[in-house]
Motif scaffolding. Structure first.
Motif, PDB file in Angstrom:
ATOM      1  N   ASP A 161       6.661  -0.352  11.151  1.00 50.48           N
ATOM      2  CA  ASP A 161       6.952   0.862  10.373  1.00 50.48           C
ATOM      3  C   ASP A 161       6.735   2.134  11.171  1.00 50.48           C
ATOM      4  N   ARG A 162       6.445   2.003  12.463  1.00 49.91           N
ATOM      5  CA  ARG A 162       6.390   3.147  13.368  1.00 49.91           C
ATOM      6  C   ARG A 162       7.274   2.851  14.564  1.00 49.91           C
ATOM      7  N   CYS A 198      12.603  16.170   6.299  1.00 49.95           N
ATOM      8  CA  CYS A 198      12.222  14.777   6.103  1.00 49.95           C
ATOM      9  C   CYS A 198      11.332  14.631   4.870  1.00 49.95           C
ATOM     10  N   THR A 202       7.090   7.742  11.937  1.00 54.57           N
ATOM     11  CA  THR A 202       7.254   6.641  10.990  1.00 54.57           C
ATOM     12  C   THR A 202       8.729   6.287  10.907  1.00 54.57           C
ATOM     13  N   LEU A 203       9.001   5.089  10.422  1.00 55.81           N
ATOM     14  CA  LEU A 203      10.397   4.679  10.227  1.00 55.81           C
ATOM     15  C   LEU A 203      11.105   5.645   9.287  1.00 55.81           C
ATOM     16  N   ALA A 204      10.408   6.117   8.244  1.00 57.33           N
ATOM     17  CA  ALA A 204      11.014   7.050   7.290  1.00 57.33           C
ATOM     18  C   ALA A 204      11.380   8.360   7.967  1.00 57.33           C
ATOM     19  N   GLN A 205      10.509   8.876   8.825  1.00 59.52           N
ATOM     20  CA  GLN A 205      10.804  10.128   9.522  1.00 59.52           C
ATOM     21  C   GLN A 205      12.007   9.959  10.443  1.00 59.52           C
ATOM     22  N   SER A 230      14.394   7.778  10.211  1.00 57.89           N
ATOM     23  CA  SER A 230      15.581   7.571   9.381  1.00 57.89           C
ATOM     24  C   SER A 230      16.110   8.886   8.840  1.00 57.89           C
ATOM     25  N   ASP A 231      15.209   9.776   8.406  1.00 58.50           N
ATOM     26  CA  ASP A 231      15.630  11.064   7.854  1.00 58.50           C
ATOM     27  C   ASP A 231      16.186  11.991   8.923  1.00 58.50           C
ATOM     28  N   THR A 276      16.651   7.547   2.796  1.00 55.90           N
ATOM     29  CA  THR A 276      16.758   6.090   2.801  1.00 55.90           C
ATOM     30  C   THR A 276      16.363   5.553   4.165  1.00 55.90           C
ATOM     31  N   ASP A 277      15.466   4.576   4.199  1.00 58.97           N
ATOM     32  CA  ASP A 277      15.049   3.988   5.466  1.00 58.97           C
ATOM     33  C   ASP A 277      16.191   3.190   6.094  1.00 58.97           C
ATOM     34  N   ASP A 281      17.746   0.218   8.489  1.00 59.54           N
ATOM     35  CA  ASP A 281      17.419  -1.139   8.930  1.00 59.54           C
ATOM     36  C   ASP A 281      17.658  -1.196  10.436  1.00 59.54           C
TER      37      ASP A 281
END
Length: 230
Positions: free
Chosen positions: A21-22, A61, A111-114, A116-117, A129-130, A132
């Protein structure tokens, strides 16, 4: 904080599954400058851009936390400038991982979320949205679409985490070059100098010889951009 000590990129085979997740976001364009990256994290666009930034989401983000770390890396491949940026009114930076060369980057621990954004904003998509990253991490590449910055590339790992960036699907010789705008080039040069500890001369010599910039920008003109205050 970034250091001038060059980190060593490791092969993807060192990664386990699933994707952590990072990740390390490898910035090779204007996001090498942390001030520019902050715009994507917080939703605040670049103050020296020629036009408002259509890709930056109003809220940035989901997580505005600054990167936990950043470091200097060299990716295998070529930096080049092409197409026309609606933000800077000059060529955009792209990365061709298949051309023998070296591309210096600033890798940010996000992070994966950051990530992705940030990628969504660069693609002019809605953030939130995260992504893949399984295919990109497993094979080195995955496509989210045919446009610029819609191709994910994972050239390797560092400290057990994937190094990921985004670029266009084409090779640099498949599209005509376009010189970058001064403000855009200044962000890249500023970021590279701070990250890699390069001199103004070395930074200017590198940027002025990249495809798309070569023949328009000279090392002396790029050096002048980096000497003058913003």
């Amino acid at each position: 904080m970034a250091t001038n000590q060059l980190a060593i990129l490791r092969p993807r085979s060192a990664l386990g599954h699933p994707v952590p997740d990072r990740i390390w976001y490898a910035a090779y364009g204007s996001n090498t400058d942390p001030e520019r990256l902050s715009g994507y994290l917080t939703g605040r666009g670049p103050g020296d851009a020629a036009r408002p930034a259509p890709g930056i989401s109003p809220g940035g983000c989901r997580d505005h936390t600054p990167p936990a770390r950043s470091l200097a890396l060299i990716l295998p491949g070529l930096l080049y400038f092409a197409t026309e940026s609606v933000i800077w009114t000059g060529g955009r930076a792209f990365y061709d991982p298949h051309t023998p060369a070296g591309t210096p980057v600033r890798a940010y621990l996000l992070t994966l979320a950051q990530f992705s954004d940030i990628a969504a904003q660069e693609m002019y998509r809605r953030a939130g949205t995260d992504l893949d990253l399984t295919e990109a991490v497993r094979t080195g590449r995955s496509s989210l679409g045919p446009g610029r910055y819609e191709t994910l590339v994972c050239p390797g790992t560092f400290d057990g985490l994937p190094v990921v960036t985004f670029t266009a699907p084409w090779r640099w010789r498949e599209i005509g070059g376009n010189p970058p705008a001064a403000a855009y080039l200044r962000h890249i040069g500023t970021g590279l100098r701070a990250t890699h500890g390069w001199s103004i001369g070395d930074t200017a010599g590198y940027l002025a010889t990249r495809p798309g910039a070569a023949g328009h920008w000279t090392p002396s003109r790029v050096a002048d951009l980096l000497i003058r205050p913003r």
